[in-house]
Design a protein around this motif. Structure first.
Motif, PDB file in Angstrom:
ATOM      1  N   GLY A  39     -14.354 -50.700 -22.801  1.00  0.00           N
ATOM      2  CA  GLY A  39     -14.443 -49.458 -23.553  1.00  0.00           C
ATOM      3  C   GLY A  39     -13.226 -48.570 -23.355  1.00  0.00           C
ATOM      4  O   GLY A  39     -12.716 -47.970 -24.316  1.00  0.00           O
ATOM      5  N   VAL A  40     -12.749 -48.474 -22.124  1.00  0.00           N
ATOM      6  CA  VAL A  40     -11.576 -47.637 -21.834  1.00  0.00           C
ATOM      7  C   VAL A  40     -10.352 -48.159 -22.591  1.00  0.00           C
ATOM      8  O   VAL A  40      -9.617 -47.388 -23.228  1.00  0.00           O
ATOM      9  N   LEU A  41     -10.124 -49.457 -22.542  1.00  0.00           N
ATOM     10  CA  LEU A  41      -8.967 -50.050 -23.207  1.00  0.00           C
ATOM     11  C   LEU A  41      -9.041 -49.892 -24.724  1.00  0.00           C
ATOM     12  O   LEU A  41      -8.056 -49.520 -25.379  1.00  0.00           O
ATOM     13  N   LEU A  42     -10.209 -50.176 -25.301  1.00  0.00           N
ATOM     14  CA  LEU A  42     -10.336 -50.121 -26.753  1.00  0.00           C
ATOM     15  C   LEU A  42     -10.342 -48.682 -27.262  1.00  0.00           C
ATOM     16  O   LEU A  42      -9.869 -48.421 -28.379  1.00  0.00           O
ATOM     17  N   ALA A  43     -10.846 -47.756 -26.458  1.00  0.00           N
ATOM     18  CA  ALA A  43     -10.781 -46.346 -26.846  1.00  0.00           C
ATOM     19  C   ALA A  43      -9.331 -45.891 -26.941  1.00  0.00           C
ATOM     20  O   ALA A  43      -8.964 -45.119 -27.843  1.00  0.00           O
ATOM     21  N   ALA A  44      -8.488 -46.362 -26.027  1.00  0.00           N
ATOM     22  CA  ALA A  44      -7.058 -46.028 -26.076  1.00  0.00           C
ATOM     23  C   ALA A  44      -6.412 -46.621 -27.323  1.00  0.00           C
ATOM     24  O   ALA A  44      -5.547 -45.987 -27.948  1.00  0.00           O
ATOM     25  N   MET A  45      -6.829 -47.833 -27.705  1.00  0.00           N
ATOM     26  CA  MET A  45      -6.332 -48.435 -28.948  1.00  0.00           C
ATOM     27  C   MET A  45      -6.747 -47.587 -30.147  1.00  0.00           C
ATOM     28  O   MET A  45      -5.943 -47.341 -31.058  1.00  0.00           O
ATOM     29  N   GLY A  46      -7.992 -47.135 -30.135  1.00  0.00           N
ATOM     30  CA  GLY A  46      -8.479 -46.304 -31.233  1.00  0.00           C
ATOM     31  C   GLY A  46      -7.736 -44.979 -31.327  1.00  0.00           C
ATOM     32  O   GLY A  46      -7.420 -44.505 -32.426  1.00  0.00           O
ATOM     33  N   GLN A  47      -7.455 -44.386 -30.175  1.00  0.00           N
ATOM     34  CA  GLN A  47      -6.705 -43.133 -30.157  1.00  0.00           C
ATOM     35  C   GLN A  47      -5.307 -43.330 -30.745  1.00  0.00           C
ATOM     36  O   GLN A  47      -4.811 -42.495 -31.519  1.00  0.00           O
ATOM     37  N   ALA A  48      -4.686 -44.443 -30.409  1.00  0.00           N
ATOM     38  CA  ALA A  48      -3.354 -44.736 -30.946  1.00  0.00           C
ATOM     39  C   ALA A  48      -3.395 -44.872 -32.460  1.00  0.00           C
ATOM     40  O   ALA A  48      -2.534 -44.332 -33.171  1.00  0.00           O
ATOM     41  N   GLN A  49      -4.419 -45.574 -32.971  1.00  0.00           N
ATOM     42  CA  GLN A  49      -4.535 -45.755 -34.413  1.00  0.00           C
ATOM     43  C   GLN A  49      -4.756 -44.424 -35.117  1.00  0.00           C
ATOM     44  O   GLN A  49      -4.242 -44.198 -36.212  1.00  0.00           O
ATOM     45  N   GLY A 165     -24.684 -49.455 -20.308  1.00  0.00           N
ATOM     46  CA  GLY A 165     -23.769 -49.454 -21.450  1.00  0.00           C
ATOM     47  C   GLY A 165     -23.321 -48.064 -21.845  1.00  0.00           C
ATOM     48  O   GLY A 165     -22.343 -47.913 -22.592  1.00  0.00           O
ATOM     49  N   TRP A 166     -24.005 -47.038 -21.332  1.00  0.00           N
ATOM     50  CA  TRP A 166     -23.677 -45.667 -21.713  1.00  0.00           C
ATOM     51  C   TRP A 166     -22.274 -45.273 -21.255  1.00  0.00           C
ATOM     52  O   TRP A 166     -21.676 -44.316 -21.770  1.00  0.00           O
ATOM     53  N   ALA A 167     -21.711 -46.010 -20.327  1.00  0.00           N
ATOM     54  CA  ALA A 167     -20.333 -45.749 -19.902  1.00  0.00           C
ATOM     55  C   ALA A 167     -19.354 -45.969 -21.051  1.00  0.00           C
ATOM     56  O   ALA A 167     -18.260 -45.383 -21.051  1.00  0.00           O
ATOM     57  N   ILE A 168     -19.712 -46.788 -22.036  1.00  0.00           N
ATOM     58  CA  ILE A 168     -18.806 -47.066 -23.153  1.00  0.00           C
ATOM     59  C   ILE A 168     -18.604 -45.828 -24.029  1.00  0.00           C
ATOM     60  O   ILE A 168     -17.459 -45.412 -24.247  1.00  0.00           O
ATOM     61  N   PRO A 169     -19.674 -45.185 -24.552  1.00  0.00           N
ATOM     62  CA  PRO A 169     -19.417 -43.938 -25.305  1.00  0.00           C
ATOM     63  C   PRO A 169     -18.792 -42.848 -24.448  1.00  0.00           C
ATOM     64  O   PRO A 169     -17.999 -42.048 -24.952  1.00  0.00           O
ATOM     65  N   MET A 170     -19.111 -42.820 -23.155  1.00  0.00           N
ATOM     66  CA  MET A 170     -18.465 -41.841 -22.271  1.00  0.00           C
ATOM     67  C   MET A 170     -16.957 -42.073 -22.221  1.00  0.00           C
ATOM     68  O   MET A 170     -16.168 -41.122 -22.212  1.00  0.00           O
ATOM     69  N   ALA A 171     -16.539 -43.336 -22.201  1.00  0.00           N
ATOM     70  CA  ALA A 171     -15.109 -43.653 -22.188  1.00  0.00           C
ATOM     71  C   ALA A 171     -14.441 -43.188 -23.475  1.00  0.00           C
ATOM     72  O   ALA A 171     -13.325 -42.641 -23.454  1.00  0.00           O
ATOM     73  N   TYR A 172     -15.124 -43.378 -24.602  1.00  0.00           N
ATOM     74  CA  TYR A 172     -14.562 -42.933 -25.879  1.00  0.00           C
ATOM     75  C   TYR A 172     -14.462 -41.409 -25.938  1.00  0.00           C
ATOM     76  O   TYR A 172     -13.495 -40.866 -26.489  1.00  0.00           O
ATOM     77  N   VAL A 173     -15.448 -40.721 -25.380  1.00  0.00           N
ATOM     78  CA  VAL A 173     -15.392 -39.264 -25.335  1.00  0.00           C
ATOM     79  C   VAL A 173     -14.208 -38.812 -24.478  1.00  0.00           C
ATOM     80  O   VAL A 173     -13.480 -37.874 -24.836  1.00  0.00           O
ATOM     81  N   ALA A 174     -14.006 -39.488 -23.351  1.00  0.00           N
ATOM     82  CA  ALA A 174     -12.917 -39.118 -22.448  1.00  0.00           C
ATOM     83  C   ALA A 174     -11.550 -39.356 -23.072  1.00  0.00           C
ATOM     84  O   ALA A 174     -10.618 -38.570 -22.868  1.00  0.00           O
ATOM     85  N   VAL A 175     -11.415 -40.442 -23.835  1.00  0.00           N
ATOM     86  CA  VAL A 175     -10.107 -40.824 -24.372  1.00  0.00           C
ATOM     87  C   VAL A 175      -9.865 -40.265 -25.772  1.00  0.00           C
ATOM     88  O   VAL A 175      -8.808 -39.711 -26.066  1.00  0.00           O
ATOM     89  N   GLN A 176     -10.883 -40.424 -26.662  1.00  0.00           N
ATOM     90  CA  GLN A 176     -10.718 -40.028 -28.064  1.00  0.00           C
ATOM     91  C   GLN A 176     -11.283 -38.655 -28.385  1.00  0.00           C
ATOM     92  O   GLN A 176     -10.972 -38.085 -29.429  1.00  0.00           O
TER      93      GLN A 176
END
Length: 312
Positions: A39-49, A165-176
């Motif tokens: 989640g952390v890695l893909l959230a960073a990819m999403g932020q870049a896009q 699995g809730w850590a995944i949306p938390m990672a997206y909130v933190a990054v994106q």
């Protein structure tokens, strides 16, 4: 005469706490850690896009915080799980040696360990945007209630999957700043995988669980257990394929990472072949094999992210 001070805690007590939190057997920690880092890695990819850039990598700070948070929360979940199961673990062959079941730790000590680990996890949130704190409240509630669900529903594995699995949306909130549709697709993929492997875990205990009245998906699925596990694993592969397509198809890698999931499909096939025997040890070994699924998918995503970051 020189008096030596007695140690604050005996070696036996320390080992009992390690068993309570499963730090002596970090299988569960890895099963939570690797998807969190997906989640952390893909959230960073999403932020870049979103910023019109081909790819980006998360900061080391975010990476380490979520790795530590996953480790602490998994350990906390184990402590509260053993508290919830303290009266039944002694009747299950595989769990009768746990520290609450054999009396080496008390219920109060297990609750104390849970609270300390939750506080440690919460302290990490001070280093993240405040929005992550609000999202974390759901994670704490889910982590606390899921061990008790096996008393009331045959779907405790679903609550387990949601809790970790809730850590995944938390990672997206933190990054994106907020989760998006691809975050939730990744979350659902993780849910399918987790319910599948935790059903394998429950299959190892099914006979004991039936005797003591504990519910699980292994009992609910009955003779269709391996078939339903296969369906869940297929859904995981399809959703992960869609997620990888979204993030990497526009890059120089194209759909190459999707083909990397073929090895995961082979891992799943081997697991299900073992589970078809319904032998407890075979089912437990199949469950353990999912560590390599988590590791491999992390490596696949990490390599793809690094490649696109430096090669476009």
């Amino acid at each position: 005469m020189i008096q030596t001070r007695a140690p604050l805690m005996s070696k036996e007590k320390i080992y009992a706490y390690l068993q309570l939190t499963r730090f002596d057997k970090p299988v569960g920690i890895e099963l939570l850690l690797w998807p969190t880092l997906w989640g952390v890695l893909l959230a960073a990819m999403g932020q870049a896009q979103q910023q019109g850039v081909t790819a980006s990598l998360p900061s080391l700070k975010i990476f380490v915080i979520f790795a530590l948070g996953a480790t602490f929360m998994r350990a906390a979940g184990c402590a509260i799980n053993d508290f919830a199961d303290r009266k039944v673990d002694g009747h299950v062959t595989r769990t009768k040696g746990r520290p609450l079941a054999d009396g080496r730790l008390s219920a109060q000590e297990a609750i104390a360990a849970f609270l300390v680990l939750v506080v440690l996890s919460a302290s990490l949130l001070l280093l993240l945007p405040v929005a992550v704190f609000y999202w974390s409240l759901a994670a704490v509630v889910l982590a606390f209630i899921y061990p008790f669900m096996k008393r009331y529903t045959h779907l405790p594995q679903v609550f387990l999957a949601a809790a970790f699995g809730w850590a995944i949306p938390m990672a997206y909130v933190a990054v994106q700043g907020a989760p998006d549709v691809w975050c939730w697709l990744l979350f659902l993929a993780y849910m399918c995988w987790t319910v599948a492997y935790d059903t394998q875990y429950a299959m190892a205990d099914r006979e004991d669980d039936l005797k003591i009245g504990v519910k699980s998906t292994a009992i609910l699925f009955g003779r269709y257990d391996v078939v339903i596990i296969s369906v869940l694993q297929t859904l995981f592969l399809l959703m992960m394929g869609a997620v990888l397509w979204h993030y990497f198809a526009p890059t120089s890698l194209g759909i190459t990472p999707i083909f990397g999931l073929a090895l995961v499909a082979m891992m799943f096939a081997k697991q299900n072949s073992a589970c078809a025997s319904r032998q407890p040890l075979a089912c437990f070994q199949a469950f353990l094999a999912n560590i390599w699924v988590g590791r491999y998918v992390f490596a696949l995503i990490a390599v793809a992210c690094i490649w696109t970051r430096f090669n476009g």
